[in-house]
Design a protein around this motif. Structure first.
Motif, PDB file in Angstrom:
ATOM      1  N   ALA A 236      13.498  74.618  60.415  1.00 54.71           N
ATOM      2  CA  ALA A 236      14.634  74.402  59.517  1.00 54.71           C
ATOM      3  C   ALA A 236      14.210  73.664  58.246  1.00 54.71           C
ATOM      4  O   ALA A 236      14.691  73.974  57.157  1.00 54.71           O
ATOM      5  N   ASP A 237      13.295  72.697  58.379  1.00 55.88           N
ATOM      6  CA  ASP A 237      12.889  71.877  57.238  1.00 55.88           C
ATOM      7  C   ASP A 237      11.830  72.540  56.355  1.00 55.88           C
ATOM      8  O   ASP A 237      11.897  72.455  55.131  1.00 55.88           O
ATOM      9  N   LEU A 238      10.829  73.155  56.980  1.00 56.48           N
ATOM     10  CA  LEU A 238       9.668  73.648  56.240  1.00 56.48           C
ATOM     11  C   LEU A 238       9.453  75.156  56.331  1.00 56.48           C
ATOM     12  O   LEU A 238       8.769  75.739  55.501  1.00 56.48           O
TER      13      LEU A 238
ATOM     14  N   TYR B  38       2.900  57.971  56.017  1.00 56.78           N
ATOM     15  CA  TYR B  38       1.879  58.893  55.498  1.00 56.78           C
ATOM     16  C   TYR B  38       2.524  60.036  54.710  1.00 56.78           C
ATOM     17  O   TYR B  38       2.017  60.432  53.658  1.00 56.78           O
ATOM     18  N   CYS B  39       3.657  60.543  55.174  1.00 53.29           N
ATOM     19  CA  CYS B  39       4.338  61.618  54.444  1.00 53.29           C
ATOM     20  C   CYS B  39       4.791  61.146  53.067  1.00 53.29           C
ATOM     21  O   CYS B  39       4.731  61.915  52.096  1.00 53.29           O
ATOM     22  N   ARG B  40       5.226  59.902  52.960  1.00 55.64           N
ATOM     23  CA  ARG B  40       5.592  59.363  51.643  1.00 55.64           C
ATOM     24  C   ARG B  40       4.389  59.383  50.701  1.00 55.64           C
ATOM     25  O   ARG B  40       4.516  59.687  49.517  1.00 55.64           O
ATOM     26  N   GLU B  41       3.205  59.071  51.235  1.00 50.05           N
ATOM     27  CA  GLU B  41       1.977  59.146  50.420  1.00 50.05           C
ATOM     28  C   GLU B  41       1.757  60.568  49.913  1.00 50.05           C
ATOM     29  O   GLU B  41       1.471  60.786  48.738  1.00 50.05           O
ATOM     30  N   LEU B  42       1.866  61.534  50.823  1.00 48.44           N
ATOM     31  CA  LEU B  42       1.667  62.933  50.434  1.00 48.44           C
ATOM     32  C   LEU B  42       2.718  63.367  49.415  1.00 48.44           C
ATOM     33  O   LEU B  42       2.399  64.008  48.409  1.00 48.44           O
ATOM     34  N   GLN B  43       3.967  63.018  49.666  1.00 51.46           N
ATOM     35  CA  GLN B  43       5.057  63.403  48.772  1.00 51.46           C
ATOM     36  C   GLN B  43       4.902  62.759  47.400  1.00 51.46           C
ATOM     37  O   GLN B  43       5.262  63.362  46.387  1.00 51.46           O
ATOM     38  N   SER B  44       4.352  61.552  47.323  1.00 49.41           N
ATOM     39  CA  SER B  44       4.137  60.897  46.025  1.00 49.41           C
ATOM     40  C   SER B  44       3.127  61.668  45.188  1.00 49.41           C
ATOM     41  O   SER B  44       3.106  61.546  43.970  1.00 49.41           O
TER      42      SER B  44
ATOM     43  N   ALA C 230       2.628  73.601  53.768  1.00 47.93           N
ATOM     44  CA  ALA C 230       3.613  72.569  54.078  1.00 47.93           C
ATOM     45  C   ALA C 230       3.187  71.925  55.399  1.00 47.93           C
ATOM     46  O   ALA C 230       2.916  72.631  56.369  1.00 47.93           O
ATOM     47  N   VAL C 231       3.108  70.598  55.428  1.00 48.75           N
ATOM     48  CA  VAL C 231       2.555  69.902  56.580  1.00 48.75           C
ATOM     49  C   VAL C 231       3.638  69.099  57.307  1.00 48.75           C
ATOM     50  O   VAL C 231       4.307  68.267  56.711  1.00 48.75           O
ATOM     51  N   ALA C 232       3.773  69.380  58.595  1.00 52.81           N
ATOM     52  CA  ALA C 232       4.628  68.585  59.482  1.00 52.81           C
ATOM     53  C   ALA C 232       3.704  67.582  60.157  1.00 52.81           C
ATOM     54  O   ALA C 232       2.849  67.957  60.956  1.00 52.81           O
ATOM     55  N   VAL C 233       3.842  66.324  59.801  1.00 50.47           N
ATOM     56  CA  VAL C 233       2.995  65.262  60.344  1.00 50.47           C
ATOM     57  C   VAL C 233       3.739  64.662  61.535  1.00 50.47           C
ATOM     58  O   VAL C 233       4.827  64.123  61.383  1.00 50.47           O
ATOM     59  N   ALA C 234       3.150  64.777  62.717  1.00 52.96           N
ATOM     60  CA  ALA C 234       3.838  64.325  63.927  1.00 52.96           C
ATOM     61  C   ALA C 234       2.934  63.418  64.747  1.00 52.96           C
ATOM     62  O   ALA C 234       1.710  63.461  64.625  1.00 52.96           O
TER      63      ALA C 234
ATOM     64  N   ALA D  19       6.579  66.525  55.856  1.00 54.09           N
ATOM     65  CA  ALA D  19       7.724  65.911  56.522  1.00 54.09           C
ATOM     66  C   ALA D  19       7.247  65.272  57.824  1.00 54.09           C
ATOM     67  O   ALA D  19       6.389  65.828  58.512  1.00 54.09           O
ATOM     68  N   PRO D  20       7.816  64.092  58.160  1.00 51.51           N
ATOM     69  CA  PRO D  20       7.395  63.381  59.378  1.00 51.51           C
ATOM     70  C   PRO D  20       8.236  63.767  60.590  1.00 51.51           C
ATOM     71  O   PRO D  20       9.428  64.062  60.472  1.00 51.51           O
TER      72      PRO D  20
END
Length: 192
Positions: free
Chosen positions: A83-85, A50-56, A36-40, A62-63
Motif C-alpha cells: 500500500a505504501d510503496l 534511518y528512514c528519515r536519513e534516507l528521506q532527507s 523504494a526501500v522498506a526498512v524493517a 519507509a520504516p
C-alpha cells in the motif's frame, strides 16, 4: 553487460535489519539507484530514524516493525508495504534466525509467486552467520520457480560489512538474473 554494481531501478525492496551496518550499505545503494526501500526490523525506532536519513536525501524509504514469527503479522507487513510503496520485488533478510521454517521469507515467497513483474525476476537473499548456513542452504535450494531467484550469503568471522553488502547487492543485479539456489560465502581476516 550492465554495470554489475548497479541494481535495477523501479523496484520495491524489503530489507530486514536494514538499519544494521550491512543493511545500511544495502539500503543506501538500492535507494540511490531508484529502488523504494522498506526498512524493517525488531526496532521500529531505529528503522524510522534511518528512514528519515534516507528521506532527507530525497530517497524513497519507509520504516516497518517486523515480527517474523507470526504469519498474520508478516501478511499485514507485506500488505502495508504494498500500500505504501508498491508490490514487493526484493527481500533481503539479514536476520534469518528462525531456521528451518524462515517464516518471513516463506511468506514473502508465497506473495511474490502471485505477483506479475513484467519480465523482472523477483529476488530473495538471506544473509546470516555460519550457524544458519545448513538450514539456509536447504531453504534456498527448494524447487526452483520461474521468475523467482532465491539465494543466500554466509558471513564468516570478521567479514567486513562492505563485503557482505557487496555480495548481497551482486545477487540483486540484472547480471544475476537466473542465478538461484546458491550460497555465497564471505570471509574476512583479522587486522594484523
Amino acid at each position: 553487460m550492465s554495470d554489475p554494481a548497479q541494481p535495477p531501478r523501479g523496484r520495491v525492496a524489503l530489507v530486514v535489519d536494514g538499519y544494521s551496518p550491512v543493511g545500511r550499505l544495502v539500503c543506501d545503494r538500492l535507494a540511490e539507484h531508484g529502488t523504494a526501500v522498506a526498512v524493517a526490523g525488531p526496532s521500529g525506532l531505529r528503522a524510522a530514524a534511518y528512514c528519515r536519513e534516507l528521506q532527507s536525501r530525497r530517497l524513497r524509504a519507509a520504516p516497518y516493525l517486523v515480527e517474523p514469527g507470526e504469519p498474520a503479522a508478516v501478511r499485514r507487513l507485506l500488505n502495508e508495504i504494498a500500500a505504501d510503496l508498491g508490490p514487493l520485488d526484493v527481500l533481503v533478510d539479514l536476520i534469518p534466525a528462525r531456521p528451518p521454517a524462515f517464516a518471513l521469507a516463506t511468506a514473502v515467497r508465497e506473495v511474490m509467486l502471485g505477483t506479475t513483474r513484467a519480465g523482472r525476476a523477483a529476488r530473495i537473499v538471506l544473509a546470516g552467520p555460519p550457524r544458519t548456513a545448513p538450514d539456509v542452504s536447504r531453504w534456498v535450494r527448494k524447487p526452483r520457480i520461474e521468475g523467482l531467484c532465491v539465494n543466500a550469503v554466509t558471513a564468516f568471522g570478521t567479514a567486513p560489512a562492505v563485503h557482505v553488502a557487496g555480495a548481497v547487492l551482486l545477487l540483486l543485479t540484472r547480471d544475476a538474473d537466473g542465478i538461484t539456489g546458491q550460497r555465497i560465502e564471505v570471509g574476512g581476516t583479522a587486522a594484523r
